[in-house]
Design a protein around this motif. Structure first.
Motif, PDB file in Angstrom:
ATOM      1  N   PRO A 155       0.694  -1.129   0.017  1.00 45.42           N
ATOM      2  CA  PRO A 155      -0.006   0.054  -0.131  1.00 45.42           C
ATOM      3  C   PRO A 155       0.799   1.245   0.081  1.00 45.42           C
ATOM      4  O   PRO A 155       0.519   2.340  -0.668  1.00 45.42           O
ATOM      5  CB  PRO A 155      -0.895  -0.187   1.221  1.00 45.42           C
ATOM      6  N   ASP A 156       1.959   1.379   0.940  1.00 46.80           N
ATOM      7  CA  ASP A 156       2.751   2.537   0.823  1.00 46.80           C
ATOM      8  C   ASP A 156       3.130   2.616  -0.469  1.00 46.80           C
ATOM      9  O   ASP A 156       3.441   3.978  -0.811  1.00 46.80           O
ATOM     10  CB  ASP A 156       3.772   2.528   2.004  1.00 46.80           C
TER      11      ASP A 156
ATOM     12  N   ARG B 239       0.863   4.005  -2.956  1.00 46.21           N
ATOM     13  CA  ARG B 239       0.618   5.514  -2.704  1.00 46.21           C
ATOM     14  C   ARG B 239       1.732   6.423  -3.300  1.00 46.21           C
ATOM     15  O   ARG B 239       1.224   7.317  -3.895  1.00 46.21           O
ATOM     16  CB  ARG B 239       0.311   5.828  -1.191  1.00 46.21           C
TER      17      ARG B 239
ATOM     18  N   TRP C  17       1.446   6.505  -7.133  1.00 48.25           N
ATOM     19  CA  TRP C  17       0.296   7.359  -7.663  1.00 48.25           C
ATOM     20  C   TRP C  17       0.652   8.809  -7.474  1.00 48.25           C
ATOM     21  O   TRP C  17       0.357   9.714  -8.315  1.00 48.25           O
ATOM     22  CB  TRP C  17      -0.983   6.988  -6.705  1.00 48.25           C
ATOM     23  N   THR C  18       1.153   9.045  -6.296  1.00 43.97           N
ATOM     24  CA  THR C  18       1.685  10.482  -6.024  1.00 43.97           C
ATOM     25  C   THR C  18       2.756  10.740  -7.274  1.00 43.97           C
ATOM     26  O   THR C  18       2.582  11.980  -7.712  1.00 43.97           O
ATOM     27  CB  THR C  18       2.315  10.842  -4.823  1.00 43.97           C
TER      28      THR C  18
ATOM     29  N   ARG D 259      -6.647   7.966  -6.133  1.00 43.18           N
ATOM     30  CA  ARG D 259      -5.985   8.340  -4.628  1.00 43.18           C
ATOM     31  C   ARG D 259      -6.822   7.906  -3.493  1.00 43.18           C
ATOM     32  O   ARG D 259      -6.236   7.616  -2.697  1.00 43.18           O
ATOM     33  CB  ARG D 259      -5.941   9.881  -4.866  1.00 43.18           C
TER      34      ARG D 259
ATOM     35  N   LEU E 190      -6.490   4.298  -2.933  1.00 44.75           N
ATOM     36  CA  LEU E 190      -5.134   3.725  -2.354  1.00 44.75           C
ATOM     37  C   LEU E 190      -5.058   4.376  -0.791  1.00 44.75           C
ATOM     38  O   LEU E 190      -4.238   3.667  -0.159  1.00 44.75           O
ATOM     39  CB  LEU E 190      -4.056   4.520  -3.137  1.00 44.75           C
ATOM     40  N   ALA E 191      -5.793   5.128  -0.528  1.00 42.06           N
ATOM     41  CA  ALA E 191      -5.547   5.788   0.855  1.00 42.06           C
ATOM     42  C   ALA E 191      -5.937   4.671   1.978  1.00 42.06           C
ATOM     43  O   ALA E 191      -5.760   4.878   2.881  1.00 42.06           O
ATOM     44  CB  ALA E 191      -6.173   7.172   1.011  1.00 42.06           C
TER      45      ALA E 191
END
Length: 227
Positions: free
Chosen positions: A77-78, A81, A84-85, A175, A178-179
């Protein structure tokens, strides 16, 4: 297997959407040849040139040119994220570049390829099919402005500003998903939207979304350079 011999003149030929898997070229003249294949880097693939698999070099060069691309296969997950950033930051810069170019640039086509605006419409569709349909399992996730990869380009009455707004909403959807993503969610099975009899994981669907983003960003930058 079809064989093209010395008597067959293929100079300047264009192969569009052709499956050349397993093709063997011996003693050929490839001056100025160009290969464009978004599936080159799928697992287990090779591209042998004069006995050397050049795919690792091409992949590394693309990662150098597009910072953040190397994270597109993140598996936690991290990492996703962060990946995607990087996508968002890259597109923000490219959108600003397009906005600073002459009027009409976003609607211009280079050698019959999608325009910048049409590329954004396709990414709306890519998000709808892989996040909306596959991951979220929505019955009808598709925005009418979305542009399918395998159908003729359909005109839209939407302005470029409206396309940007729709695209921004789809970016936010990824976003937001994914959060809240967890390792358990990433491992969950889903139906492949192109072949419902087959199963994919949420993680693999997210990898498709990331791959679509980076490949079409590369195309968009290529054509902005040309324009």
């Amino acid at each position: 297997m079809v064989t093209f011999s010395e008597s067959d003149d293929l100079r300047g030929a264009r192969f569009i959407g052709a499956d050349l898997s397993g093709a063997v070229l011996r003693g050929v003249d490839l001056q100025g040849a160009e290969i464009e294949s978004p599936w080159l880097f799928e697992a287990g693939n090779t591209l042998i040139v004069n006995g050397v698999d050049v795919l690792p070099y091409v992949d590394a060069e693309l990662n150098r040119r597009f910072p953040g691309r190397a994270e597109r296969r993140a598996a936690d997950p991290d990492g996703l994220r962060a990946a995607w950033t990087a996508v968002e930051q890259t597109w923000t810069a490219t959108l600003a570049r397009a906005a600073a170019m002459p009027a009409g640039t976003v609607d211009a086509s280079v050698q019959g390829e999608w325009s910048f605006a049409q590329t954004l419409r396709h990414l709306v569709h890519a998000t709808d099919i892989w996040l909306g349909r596959a991951i979220l399992e929505l019955e009808d996730p598709f925005h009418p402005a979305g542009l399918r990869y395998d159908s003729p380009v359909q005109p839209t009455a939407l302005s470029y500003a409206e396309i940007l707004e729709i695209r921004s909403g789809r970016v936010a959807m990824v976003r937001d998903f994914l959060a809240e993503a967890t390792p358990e969610i990433l491992a969950e099975p889903r139906r492949n939207p192109h072949a419902p009899q087959k199963s994919v994981t949420v993680l693999s669907a997210l990898h498709v979304i990331l791959g679509e983003e980076w490949e079409h960003h590369r195309y968009a930058v290529r054509d902005l350079d040309a324009l």
